[in-house]
Design an enzyme around this catalytic site. Structure first.
Site, PDB file in Angstrom:
ATOM      1  N   GLN A 100       0.645  -1.185  -0.093  1.00 15.74           N
ATOM      2  CA  GLN A 100      -0.026   0.034   0.067  1.00 15.74           C
ATOM      3  C   GLN A 100       1.037   1.278   0.037  1.00 15.74           C
ATOM      4  OE1 GLN A 100      -2.268   1.822   3.321  1.00 15.74           O
ATOM      5  NE2 GLN A 100      -4.054   0.851   2.327  1.00 15.74           N
TER       6      GLN A 100
ATOM      7  N   TYR B 105      -5.568  10.589   4.017  1.00 13.60           N
ATOM      8  CA  TYR B 105      -4.159  10.948   3.444  1.00 13.60           C
ATOM      9  C   TYR B 105      -4.017  11.613   2.156  1.00 13.60           C
ATOM     10  CZ  TYR B 105      -2.836   8.037   7.290  1.00 13.60           C
ATOM     11  OH  TYR B 105      -2.637   7.425   8.681  1.00 13.60           O
TER      12      TYR B 105
ATOM     13  N   GLY C 152      -8.751  -7.005   9.575  1.00 10.03           N
ATOM     14  CA  GLY C 152      -7.810  -6.120  10.239  1.00 10.03           C
ATOM     15  C   GLY C 152      -7.557  -6.636  11.639  1.00 10.03           C
TER      16      GLY C 152
ATOM     17  N   CYS D  86     -11.183 -10.721  18.561  1.00  9.52           N
ATOM     18  CA  CYS D  86     -10.816  -9.352  18.770  1.00  9.52           C
ATOM     19  C   CYS D  86     -11.903  -8.614  19.400  1.00  9.52           C
ATOM     20  CB  CYS D  86     -10.683  -8.496  17.526  1.00  9.52           C
ATOM     21  SG  CYS D  86     -10.694  -6.595  17.664  1.00  9.52           S
TER      22      CYS D  86
ATOM     23  N   CYS E 141      -3.602  -1.479  19.465  1.00 10.86           N
ATOM     24  CA  CYS E 141      -3.237  -1.708  18.016  1.00 10.86           C
ATOM     25  C   CYS E 141      -3.723  -0.245  17.286  1.00 10.86           C
ATOM     26  CB  CYS E 141      -4.195  -2.801  17.556  1.00 10.86           C
ATOM     27  SG  CYS E 141      -5.939  -2.351  17.722  1.00 10.86           S
TER      28      CYS E 141
ATOM     29  N   CYS F 208      -1.426  -6.329  20.541  1.00  6.70           N
ATOM     30  CA  CYS F 208      -2.906  -6.780  20.791  1.00  6.70           C
ATOM     31  C   CYS F 208      -2.920  -7.323  22.006  1.00  6.70           C
ATOM     32  CB  CYS F 208      -3.109  -7.982  19.750  1.00  6.70           C
ATOM     33  SG  CYS F 208      -4.779  -8.469  19.681  1.00  6.70           S
TER      34      CYS F 208
ATOM     35  N   GLU G 282     -10.427 -22.189  40.460  1.00  2.04           N
ATOM     36  CA  GLU G 282     -11.351 -20.820  40.457  1.00  2.04           C
ATOM     37  C   GLU G 282     -12.274 -20.961  41.705  1.00  2.04           C
ATOM     38  OE1 GLU G 282     -12.741 -17.321  40.884  1.00  2.04           O
ATOM     39  OE2 GLU G 282     -10.868 -17.422  39.666  1.00  2.04           O
TER      40      GLU G 282
ATOM     41  N   GLN H  68     -12.520 -10.713  37.008  1.00  2.41           N
ATOM     42  CA  GLN H  68     -12.942  -9.360  37.137  1.00  2.41           C
ATOM     43  C   GLN H  68     -14.117  -9.241  35.999  1.00  2.41           C
ATOM     44  OE1 GLN H  68      -9.938  -6.489  37.580  1.00  2.41           O
ATOM     45  NE2 GLN H  68      -9.024  -7.642  39.064  1.00  2.41           N
TER      46      GLN H  68
END
Length: 555
Positions: free
Chosen positions: A102, A170, A307, A329, A336, A346, A394, A401
């Site tokens: 790019q 841009y 992405g 994500c 990021c 990340c 646990e 949390q």
């Protein structure tokens, strides 16, 4: 029925083996001179290895005068860089993927200290960060030649195509946007400049050429989907091989929407373009995380561009196709985004930027993990991957949390991460025991600092002046039965996109964002430089699991 993500497609001179591409995302993993480091090469290669048929590099500047947007950005401004880029293209091709570079000129979207003390240039003298200089006709000719020369270098370096960055404010986008371009010459219509660049690249470099455009700039005076459709039609006549649609210009509204925004994004805008631009492939990006998201995009576009999800899960395509757990994500925009001066990371994948590390050492034997928050979940995952037999303790409910979130958006979106760990630990045969565990030998303690308690108040005025995530979270529920104020400085240090949407959602539930906290019945004031976060907890768990070594007793 065949999977529409697995069909091959031809773009210009290039055939892709499937319909999934990696989006161009700034990483700052390059060198100050602008060539890819070994870490950068392995970072991109991991996504090719994971199944993406097309890797789009981050924006790559075309001259060493005024084009750069960040300090370790890639650059194709000199023939001396060509051999270094060949190492990158060879690696990507070894996994059967294609790679486009790019190309960008930052225009006004940069700072003097980033472009070696020079003054940013723009089609019109409208400043963004620093003072800008309106481009002369000589500047325009120089920049056109820079794009063409960079494309020639790209072909020599083994790239399969080039993508012109005409989105996100841009330089080329500045020429295309009526909100920024106020010229009265032949480039008052910025399409003329882009068409000239496309034609010269096709003529001289003879390489596949596409362009990334913002389908909307979220500004009635800027680019609209209807105008972008017209631009697309004109570029098709000039020989463009594909159009890649994103969104946004300079402000907080853009394709990297945080978890407060719906997904997948911008399909309505993309459809407006698709209806007019039918003769070339259309690529669309925007918060694609799941297979469901991707299939929605495929209804509009020919190629689905991922992405941030490919940061979280580099092997996304292989895993969704095999029905394996996929790390999501969570669109937190923490590590990021905003990387003018730092490298990409990340929060949910600690290996991003560290793909160059050697494989983890194998282990054997039993290991206890005490603590079922995300730190313990990640430690258990890594230990199991190494070959250990893992038991996770646990005392209440896994998630730690995460189970205390009051923000409904976090409850919904971040909860997907816990679901991933549940599925992944089950797949890896980690035994989960819901009772308090005692740590003796061959044990990992994975606990973190507890958040402040939720203020138990009703019918009061509450003033929050704090950057702690917990208080931002609590504000949503406090607003149910209290008059709540939160200060600007409490949220202003965030990524600007996340700040914008957090502000919007707080105001929807009645929280008032103010410059100064008023005198209130309950006043919360606490700022810290280094607070606990999702990313820090997962990173700690990862390194606990990776570095663990069992106690060896003498016979």
């Amino acid at each position: 029925m065949s999977n529409p993500l697995l069909e091959p497609i031809r773009i210009g001179k290039v055939t892709l083996r499937n319909r999934v591409a990696m989006a161009p995302m700034i990483s700052n993993l390059g060198t100050p001179e602008g060539y890819p480091t070994d870490a950068h090469i392995m970072y991109l290669a991991e996504r090719a290895k994971g199944g993406a048929s097309l890797i789009l590099t981050e924006y790559t500047y075309v001259n060493r005068v005024d084009a750069r947007g960040s300090v370790n950005e890639l650059g194709l401004y000199s023939d001396e860089l060509t051999p270094k880029f060949m190492r990158l293209t060879d690696m990507i091709h070894s996994f059967g993927s294609k790679i486009f570079v790019q190309l960008v000129h930052a225009g006004r979207k940069t700072k003097r200290d980033v472009i070696w003390g020079n003054t940013p240039i723009a089609p019109s003298p409208i400043p963004l960060m620093d003072e800008v200089k309106e481009m002369t006709s000589e500047d325009v000719e120089r920049v056109k030649e820079d794009f063409v020369s960079a494309s020639l270098r790209a072909r020599r370096a083994g790239f399969d195509g080039v993508e012109l960055h005409g989105a996100h404010g841009y330089l080329l986008a500045q020429f295309l946007s009526p909100a920024i371009n106020k010229r009265k010459d032949e480039y008052s219509d910025g399409v003329n400049l882009v068409k000239e660049i496309v034609r010269e690249i096709k003529d001289k470099a003879k390489i596949t050429v596409g362009i990334r455009l913002s389908s909307t700039e979220f500004d009635p005076e800027g680019l609209t989907p209807e105008r972008v459709a017209e631009i697309g039609e004109e570029l098709v006549k000039a020989g463009i091989d594909y159009i890649h649609l994103s969104a946004g210009r300079d402000g907080p509204m853009n394709s990297s929407a945080p978890f407060y925004y719906g997904k997948p994004s911008f399909l309505k805008e993309a459809m407006t373009v698709r209806e007019r631009v039918k003769n070339i492939p259309l690529l669309v990006v925007g918060s694609v995380i799941s297979m469901e998201d991707a299939l929605k995009v495929r209804e509009v576009a020919d190629v689905v561009v991922l992405g941030r999800e490919l940061l979280a899960e580099p092997h996304w395509l292989k895993k969704v196709n095999a029905g394996l757990p996929v790390r999501p994500c969570i669109r937190c925009n923490q590590s990021c985004r905003g990387m003018v001066y730092r490298e990409v990371r990340c929060d949910v994948n600690p290996e991003v930027g560290w793909e160059i590390l050697p494989p983890m050492e194998r282990g054997e034997g039993e290991v206890k993990v005490v603590g079922g928050g995300i730190m313990g979940l990640e430690a258990s995952r890594v230990l199991a991957l190494r070959g250990f037999s893992v038991t996770l303790y646990e005392k209440e409910k896994i998630g730690g949390q995460f189970n205390k979130f009051r923000d409904p958006w976090k409850v919904r979106e971040f909860g997907e991460l816990i679901k991933f760990y549940e599925r992944e630990l089950d797949r890896l045969h980690v035994k989960v025991v819901l009772r308090e565990g005692k740590c003796e030998e061959n044990c990992v303690v994975a606990t973190s600092e507890e958040p402040p308690e939720f203020p138990q108040v009703k019918g009061k005025m509450v003033a929050i002046d704090s950057n702690l995530y917990a208080y931002h979270d609590y504000a949503f529920e406090l607003a149910r039965e209290n008059e709540v104020y939160i200060t600007e400085r409490s949220i202003s240090w965030m990524d600007r996109t996340r700040e914008y949407f957090l502000r919007t959602e707080l105001e929807k539930v009645g929280v008032k964002v103010v410059e100064k906290a008023p005198d209130a019945d309950v006043e919360i004031s606490k700022f810290v430089d280094d607070q606990p976060s999702v990313g820090k907890s997962i990173k700690a768990g990862y390194w606990m699991g990776r570095s663990f070594s069992p106690i060896q007793r003498n016979p």
